[in-house]
Design an enzyme around this catalytic site. Structure first.
Site, mmCIF file in Angstrom:
data_model
loop_
_atom_site.group_PDB
_atom_site.id
_atom_site.type_symbol
_atom_site.label_atom_id
_atom_site.label_comp_id
_atom_site.label_asym_id
_atom_site.label_seq_id
_atom_site.Cartn_x
_atom_site.Cartn_y
_atom_site.Cartn_z
ATOM 1 N N GLU A 15 77.398 8.353 29.548
ATOM 2 C CA GLU A 15 77.130 8.445 28.099
ATOM 3 C C GLU A 15 78.762 8.555 27.473
ATOM 4 O O GLU A 15 79.295 9.723 27.751
ATOM 5 C CB GLU A 15 76.204 9.409 27.476
ATOM 6 C CG GLU A 15 75.551 9.152 26.308
ATOM 7 C CD GLU A 15 76.537 9.262 25.126
ATOM 8 O OE1 GLU A 15 76.401 8.484 24.187
ATOM 9 O OE2 GLU A 15 77.371 10.222 24.876
ATOM 10 N N CYS A 67 74.199 13.567 20.539
ATOM 11 C CA CYS A 67 73.929 12.833 21.752
ATOM 12 C C CYS A 67 72.421 12.345 21.736
ATOM 13 O O CYS A 67 71.579 13.121 21.397
ATOM 14 C CB CYS A 67 74.204 13.590 23.148
ATOM 15 S SG CYS A 67 73.977 12.593 24.667
ATOM 16 N N CYS A 70 71.206 13.769 25.672
ATOM 17 C CA CYS A 70 70.650 15.395 25.829
ATOM 18 C C CYS A 70 69.686 15.684 24.867
ATOM 19 O O CYS A 70 68.927 16.615 24.907
ATOM 20 C CB CYS A 70 72.081 16.094 25.641
ATOM 21 S SG CYS A 70 73.473 15.836 26.712
ATOM 22 N N HIS A 74 70.600 20.109 22.073
ATOM 23 C CA HIS A 74 71.385 20.372 20.963
ATOM 24 C C HIS A 74 70.599 21.056 19.832
ATOM 25 O O HIS A 74 71.032 21.941 19.048
ATOM 26 C CB HIS A 74 72.229 19.245 20.546
ATOM 27 C CG HIS A 74 73.327 18.948 21.332
ATOM 28 N ND1 HIS A 74 74.409 19.863 21.412
ATOM 29 C CD2 HIS A 74 73.629 18.125 22.124
ATOM 30 C CE1 HIS A 74 75.483 19.278 22.102
ATOM 31 N NE2 HIS A 74 74.879 18.090 22.786
ATOM 32 N N ARG A 512 73.339 19.189 31.901
ATOM 33 C CA ARG A 512 74.553 19.230 32.296
ATOM 34 C C ARG A 512 75.392 20.440 32.339
ATOM 35 O O ARG A 512 76.597 20.676 32.638
ATOM 36 C CB ARG A 512 75.470 18.004 31.481
ATOM 37 C CG ARG A 512 74.871 16.742 31.641
ATOM 38 C CD ARG A 512 75.495 15.576 30.504
ATOM 39 N NE ARG A 512 75.035 14.497 30.832
ATOM 40 C CZ ARG A 512 73.838 13.921 30.405
ATOM 41 N NH1 ARG A 512 72.920 14.694 30.013
ATOM 42 N NH2 ARG A 512 73.470 12.600 30.834
ATOM 43 N N SER A 535 80.019 18.940 29.094
ATOM 44 C CA SER A 535 81.122 18.144 29.456
ATOM 45 C C SER A 535 82.483 18.471 29.055
ATOM 46 O O SER A 535 83.452 18.080 29.573
ATOM 47 C CB SER A 535 80.555 16.911 29.178
ATOM 48 O OG SER A 535 79.534 16.210 30.122
ATOM 49 N N CYS A 579 78.626 13.422 30.101
ATOM 50 C CA CYS A 579 78.194 13.210 28.712
ATOM 51 C C CYS A 579 79.173 13.375 27.695
ATOM 52 O O CYS A 579 79.433 14.161 27.308
ATOM 53 C CB CYS A 579 77.031 13.976 28.466
ATOM 54 S SG CYS A 579 76.110 13.592 27.035
ATOM 55 N N CYS A 582 78.799 14.123 24.092
ATOM 56 C CA CYS A 582 78.555 15.511 23.580
ATOM 57 C C CYS A 582 79.796 16.206 23.524
ATOM 58 O O CYS A 582 80.309 17.122 22.594
ATOM 59 C CB CYS A 582 77.639 16.087 25.021
ATOM 60 S SG CYS A 582 76.134 16.074 24.861
#
Length: 602
Positions: A15, A67, A70, A74, A512, A535, A579, A582
């Site tokens: 992503e 994102c 995810c 968040h 992640r 990330s 990701c 993110c």
């Protein structure tokens, strides 16, 4: 052969936008070895700027759209930041529902990551076409009890795959490195994994229903400061219908139980056995003199967790399934405590990122509560292929550090910290997996600190979390049976009850890894909002001291057999499950789209 600069731009099957540039040294056999790697994001985040001046109660709706992969994490992290700032305690039912939603996200994300994104680094699709379905059936029966194990079933998968390849419309299978010498699976093992790829597609469509039951939709299910927005009916419901209205009732709760069973079945019968098989094959290759993927791709050897999945309340770290703490230098004898509010512990550096600090020098680290998002692009004009050697700044990702140290976050960190903390289920699963693979079970779990270990850890934690979901679900049902249907605490919903100044920290352990949102509120409006995401910890560039992030450190020393087919690089990078959406995020201040893409129907 002269040294060459290896560039992968963009890294696909992730992503977001990520480029890897690596200095290589030529070997005598035509291969190259990576001596130094640079991890760069080529898109910029503006979410923190968009947050300024907004009502804290609506922050989650913007943060959650950082994102689309995810999704719920968040949103939950954002509302927890606001709840921490204002001292809001959510009902236990809301905690259990959040646990179930985040747990569901884990299993959905981990399974899809391997089969749909990462498997093609290990599985040779074309080689599967020469597999013997009967031998594949015998292989499947030897590793798990899944119902899809007959020769006829694998013959049908082989036919389906053959027809797909013959069509020429290969989609993500196009331009693969099929036949690359780094592939080690037998034709039957390849066919087995491809069968599970197809099964994953159907499985993933169904289990997201858990988010829709509690959050109304997926992706981006609804959450709310103070708890959850889903009313619970204490009157139950029928077994063949969904009652009129929006309350969570007996029928929908029964559906949740079935979804949890289906998630656990796939992990137990398909995903975890496949990861053990993968580790067995690629470890055996090392013993035969080829690359041993349980010995490379370590990263920085330091691991950090904020903690997640409370048995009681999120402000009670002693009740977390995934503990809060740090493991340093592979030393599993001690888990170091962390203080997320201490300026000396958590800092973000921008020495090698395309940002600047207005209140500090570019070489200074700032705690997120004092953090800044000031864009300062100093790179070459768009269209460049190779960044200038040793460019001062080369990424839109900042470099977070704990006490000045680079840290890895994510499934490997979760398993290492749980193991070091003495979590019984994790220890048992690690020991069983090591025994099955043939890895030595030394005190430091040496083999798990690797590209293969990262994949194994992801499957192990899926098993641990899937099993824990049963307990959270039963706790929710027990509370409802006693007449407790509360999911929302609105005591401090009115801004008139807020202090003139407040700041809070919201967190989760996303699939992640460690995800943190720091919020500052003045005069009832957000004055600073900083996200430090998983990330970012893993993909960030070198810091002021020149210390590499986990991606960069993990690639150092990699031997790449074919310069123009760097599958070895992709294996390690994908093992982190990047990701970048993110780590960096872009939209305009009004929330409107920056780019519109029109797609014609084929």
């Amino acid at each position: 052969m002269a040294a060459r600069t290896l560039v992968i731009d963009p890294v696909t099957r992730i992503e977001g936008h990520l480029r890897i540039q690596a200095d290589t040294v030529a070997n005598g056999d035509g291969s190259v070895t990576i001596s130094r790697a640079s991890s760069s994001s080529t898109m910029v985040r503006g979410i923190e700027i968009i947050m300024k001046g907004r009502d804290p109660r609506e922050a989650w709706a913007f943060a959650q759209r950082i994102c689309g992969v995810c999704t719920v994490v968040h949103g939950v992290t954002s509302v927890r930041a606001v709840e921490d700032a204002f001292g809001i305690v959510v009902p236990q039912n809301a905690e259990m529902i959040r646990n179930l939603m985040i747990g569901s996200q884990y299993l959905h994300d981990h399974v899809m990551h391997f089969y749909l994104l990462h498997a093609l680094d290990w599985v040779d699709v074309v080689a599967a076409l020469s597999a013997d379905p009967a031998k594949t059936s015998a292989l499947q029966k030897s590793i798990s009890s899944t119902a899809n194990n007959s020769a006829a079933y694998f013959a049908s998968v082989k036919t389906r795959l053959s027809d797909f390849v013959a069509s020429g419309q290969l989609g993500i299978f196009a331009k693969g490195y099929w036949g690359h010498p780094a592939y080690e699976l037998s034709p039957e093992q390849n066919l087995l994994m491809m069968a599970h790829y197809f099964e994953c597609l159907a499985w993933a469509r169904g289990i997201v229903k858990l988010h829709t039951i509690f959050g109304g939709k997926d992706p981006h299910p609804n959450v709310v400061v103070g708890g959850m927005p889903c009313a619970i009916s204490s009157q139950g419901g029928g077994t063949g219908h969904i009652e009129t209205g929006t309350a969570v009732n007996g029928t929908s709760l029964a559906a949740v139980g079935k979804l949890i069973d289906e998630m656990r079945r796939f992990v137990d019968e398909v995903y975890l056995p496949d990861m053990i098989l993968l580790a067995q094959v690629y470890t055996a290759a090392g013993k035969a003199g080829r690359t041993d993927w349980s010995k490379i791709g370590e990263g920085v050897g330091n691991y950090l967790c904020y903690g997640e999945f409370p048995a009681t309340a999120i402000r009670d770290p002693s009740s977390y399934l995934i503990p809060r703490g740090v493991v340093l230098g592979r030393d599993l004898s001690k888990v170091h405590p962390i203080d997320v509010s201490a300026p000396g512990e958590f800092q973000e550096f921008v020495a090698h990122a395309w940002y600047d600090y207005k209140t500090a020098t570019k070489t200074t680290g700032l705690h997120p509560w004092s953090g800044e998002t000031s864009l300062n692009y100093t790179g070459p004009a768009p269209g460049y292929t190779v960044l200038p050697d040793h460019a001062e700044s080369y990424s839109w990702i900042k470099s977070p550090r704990w006490k000045g140290k680079a840290m890895e976050v994510g499934p490997l960190a979760h398993v290492v910290v749980m193991y070091a903390s003495g979590h019984a289920a994790t220890r048992t699963l690690v020991q069983q997996a090591f025994a099955a693979i043939g890895w030595p079970l030394d005190a430091g779990l040496t083999r798990i600190h690797s590209t293969l270990g990262r994949n194994l850890a992801r499957a192990i934690e899926s098993k641990v979390i899937g099993d824990a979901m049963v307990g959270w679900y039963q706790r929710l049902l027990a509370n409802i049976a006693k007449g407790d249907v509360s999911v929302f605490n609105g005591a401090k919903w009115d801004p008139a009850t807020w202090p003139a100044h407040a700041k809070g920290f919201g967190f989760t352990e996303a699939p992640r890894g460690a995800l943190g949102h720091w919020i500052v509120v003045d005069a009832k409006k957000i004055t600073n909002y900083q996200c430090v995401v998983a990330s970012q910890w893993n993909a960030g560039p070198r810091d002021t001291a020149g210390v590499e992030g986990p991606y960069e450190a993990g690639l150092r020393g990699h031997r790449v057999a074919k310069f123009d087919q760097p599958i070895e690089v992709l294996r390690t990078i994908h093992s982190f499950d990047p990701c970048i959406g993110c780590a960096v995020h872009l939209t305009d201040p009004d929330g409107e789209a920056s780019v519109v893409v029109e797609m014609a129907q084929l």
